[in-house]
Motif scaffolding. Structure first.
Motif, PDB file in Angstrom:
ATOM      1  N   TRP A   3       0.838  -1.194   0.000  1.00 31.36           N
ATOM      2  CA  TRP A   3       0.000   0.000   0.000  1.00 31.36           C
ATOM      3  C   TRP A   3       0.877   1.249   0.000  1.00 31.36           C
ATOM      4  CZ3 TRP A   3      -4.416  -1.244  -1.665  1.00 31.36           C
ATOM      5  CH2 TRP A   3      -5.222  -2.247  -1.124  1.00 31.36           C
ATOM      6  N   HIS A   4       0.369   2.325  -0.569  1.00 30.73           N
ATOM      7  CA  HIS A   4       1.123   3.567  -0.694  1.00 30.73           C
ATOM      8  C   HIS A   4       1.553   4.113   0.669  1.00 30.73           C
ATOM      9  CE1 HIS A   4       1.978   7.771  -1.859  1.00 30.73           C
ATOM     10  NE2 HIS A   4       2.191   7.286  -3.059  1.00 30.73           N
ATOM     11  N   GLY A   7      -4.671   7.559  -4.948  1.00 28.67           N
ATOM     12  CA  GLY A   7      -5.760   6.919  -4.229  1.00 28.67           C
ATOM     13  C   GLY A   7      -6.982   6.661  -5.063  1.00 28.67           C
ATOM     14  N   PRO A   8      -8.109   6.399  -4.413  1.00 24.34           N
ATOM     15  CA  PRO A   8      -8.354   6.426  -2.963  1.00 24.34           C
ATOM     16  C   PRO A   8      -7.530   5.375  -2.194  1.00 24.34           C
ATOM     17  CG  PRO A   8     -10.418   6.432  -4.181  1.00 24.34           C
ATOM     18  CD  PRO A   8      -9.340   6.100  -5.157  1.00 24.34           C
ATOM     19  N   CYS A   9      -7.328   5.658  -0.929  1.00 26.98           N
ATOM     20  CA  CYS A   9      -6.553   4.763  -0.081  1.00 26.98           C
ATOM     21  C   CYS A   9      -7.186   3.376  -0.032  1.00 26.98           C
ATOM     22  CB  CYS A   9      -6.471   5.356   1.331  1.00 26.98           C
ATOM     23  SG  CYS A   9      -5.418   4.440   2.456  1.00 26.98           S
ATOM     24  N   TYR A  10      -6.348   2.351  -0.189  1.00 24.41           N
ATOM     25  CA  TYR A  10      -6.736   0.946  -0.115  1.00 24.41           C
ATOM     26  C   TYR A  10      -7.699   0.523  -1.235  1.00 24.41           C
ATOM     27  CZ  TYR A  10      -4.726   1.308   4.599  1.00 24.41           C
ATOM     28  OH  TYR A  10      -3.894   1.537   5.673  1.00 24.41           O
ATOM     29  N   ALA A  44       3.801   4.933  15.436  1.00 22.24           N
ATOM     30  CA  ALA A  44       4.064   5.663  14.194  1.00 22.24           C
ATOM     31  C   ALA A  44       3.279   6.964  14.174  1.00 22.24           C
ATOM     32  CB  ALA A  44       3.684   4.803  12.989  1.00 22.24           C
ATOM     33  N   TRP A  45       3.813   7.920  13.410  1.00 25.07           N
ATOM     34  CA  TRP A  45       3.061   9.125  13.099  1.00 25.07           C
ATOM     35  C   TRP A  45       2.305   8.906  11.797  1.00 25.07           C
ATOM     36  CZ3 TRP A  45       8.469  10.071  14.225  1.00 25.07           C
ATOM     37  CH2 TRP A  45       8.685  10.586  15.521  1.00 25.07           C
ATOM     38  N   ARG A  46       1.167   9.594  11.633  1.00 21.30           N
ATOM     39  CA  ARG A  46       0.425   9.512  10.384  1.00 21.30           C
ATOM     40  C   ARG A  46       0.256  10.926   9.821  1.00 21.30           C
ATOM     41  NH1 ARG A  46      -4.302   5.178   9.968  1.00 21.30           N
ATOM     42  NH2 ARG A  46      -3.597   5.396   7.794  1.00 21.30           N
ATOM     43  N   LEU A  47       0.638  11.080   8.566  1.00 23.24           N
ATOM     44  CA  LEU A  47       0.547  12.379   7.918  1.00 23.24           C
ATOM     45  C   LEU A  47      -0.894  12.666   7.508  1.00 23.24           C
ATOM     46  CD1 LEU A  47       3.710  12.265   5.611  1.00 23.24           C
ATOM     47  CD2 LEU A  47       3.536  12.931   8.023  1.00 23.24           C
ATOM     48  N   ARG A  48      -1.176  13.933   7.269  1.00 23.51           N
ATOM     49  CA  ARG A  48      -2.514  14.335   6.844  1.00 23.51           C
ATOM     50  C   ARG A  48      -2.624  14.305   5.312  1.00 23.51           C
ATOM     51  NH1 ARG A  48      -5.603  16.413  10.870  1.00 23.51           N
ATOM     52  NH2 ARG A  48      -4.547  16.979  12.818  1.00 23.51           N
ATOM     53  N   SER A  49      -2.159  13.242   4.725  1.00 20.93           N
ATOM     54  CA  SER A  49      -2.213  13.055   3.280  1.00 20.93           C
ATOM     55  C   SER A  49      -3.414  12.183   2.929  1.00 20.93           C
ATOM     56  CB  SER A  49      -0.918  12.404   2.791  1.00 20.93           C
ATOM     57  OG  SER A  49      -0.685  11.191   3.491  1.00 20.93           O
ATOM     58  N   TRP A  50      -3.663  12.027   1.621  1.00 16.60           N
ATOM     59  CA  TRP A  50      -4.833  11.241   1.205  1.00 16.60           C
ATOM     60  C   TRP A  50      -4.785   9.803   1.709  1.00 16.60           C
ATOM     61  CZ3 TRP A  50      -3.949   6.842  -1.557  1.00 16.60           C
ATOM     62  CH2 TRP A  50      -2.750   6.737  -2.253  1.00 16.60           C
ATOM     63  N   ASP A  51      -3.558   9.264   1.907  1.00 19.32           N
ATOM     64  CA  ASP A  51      -3.421   7.870   2.342  1.00 19.32           C
ATOM     65  C   ASP A  51      -3.078   7.728   3.815  1.00 19.32           C
ATOM     66  OD1 ASP A  51      -0.892   8.909   2.230  1.00 19.32           O
ATOM     67  OD2 ASP A  51       0.016   7.221   1.187  1.00 19.32           O
TER      68      ASP A  51
END
Length: 210
Positions: free
Chosen positions: A39-40, A118-121, A148-155
């Motif tokens: 996954w991206h 995307g869309p994610c997944y 982990a940190w999660r970015l505010r990106s589409w994925d």
């Protein structure tokens, strides 16, 4: 780009990968070219997967032919990856052809089936088309993060925290399992989701407590 590449390399080296003997055997399968599927939002793991498990089988990744793609190509080179240039939008005909030619030349390829936008997944059908045309096995990559940190990106891109543990999984899918394209596409998405459980959404959890 080299300072950033060095930072990513040192960051990746700090991660503690945990995997079973079966996962290790799948990651180190080198008897024939393979398509590495992840996954991206797990792309941060790609360079470390290549460094730790794919010695002598450096994969090619599809990169846009745009100017932005030139920067990514340079970064990939510093990270030990190679690039195939072409239009990656929706993994269309141009992209599929480039990946097919690379596999037939005897090289591994890396594919993010929900990339680049995307869309994610959402697994794009081109992922299955490439491997069916070349009769190439897939290595489905799984990465479960403990921190982990999660970015505010589409994925909601994952950045594992330095020195954290990552439960690595890998599953081999043969071309015969993809004989039915629609069923194969659905099966791949289901398996990738199972191999890549998401961290709980902290903000959502806090909202529930409130």
């Amino acid at each position: 780009m080299w300072p950033f590449a060095l930072l990513v390399r040192l960051w990746g080296l700090s991660l503690r990968f945990e995997l079973t003997p079966a996962d290790l055997a799948a990651y180190t399968k080198k008897d024939e070219p393979v398509a590495i599927i992840l996954w991206h939002n797990r792309l941060f793991l790609a360079a470390e997967i290549v460094r730790r498990f794919r010695h002598g089988r450096t994969p090619y990744a599809l990169v846009s032919a745009s100017q932005d793609g030139a920067w990514l190509t340079a970064f990939f080179a510093l990270a030990g990856l190679r690039a195939v240039r072409g239009s990656s939008s929706r993994l269309g005909r141009e992209a599929a052809t480039a990946l097919v030619e690379t596999l037939r030349a005897g090289y591994d390829v890396g594919i993010t089936p929900d990339g680049p936008r995307g869309p994610c997944y959402e697994l794009k059908p081109g992922t299955v088309i490439v491997t069916r045309r070349t009769h190439t096995p897939m290595l489905l990559v799984g990465g479960e993060f403990t921190s982990a940190w999660r970015l505010r990106s589409w994925d909601r891109f994952y950045l594992p925290k330095p020195f954290s543990r990552v439960r690595m999984r890998c599953e081999v899918i043969t071309a015969d399992q993809l004989a039915d394209r629609d069923a194969g596409t659905a099966m791949l998405r289901e398996r990738l989701l199972a191999l890549n459980p998401d961290l709980p959404d902290v903000s959502a959890a806090e909202s529930r407590r409130l």
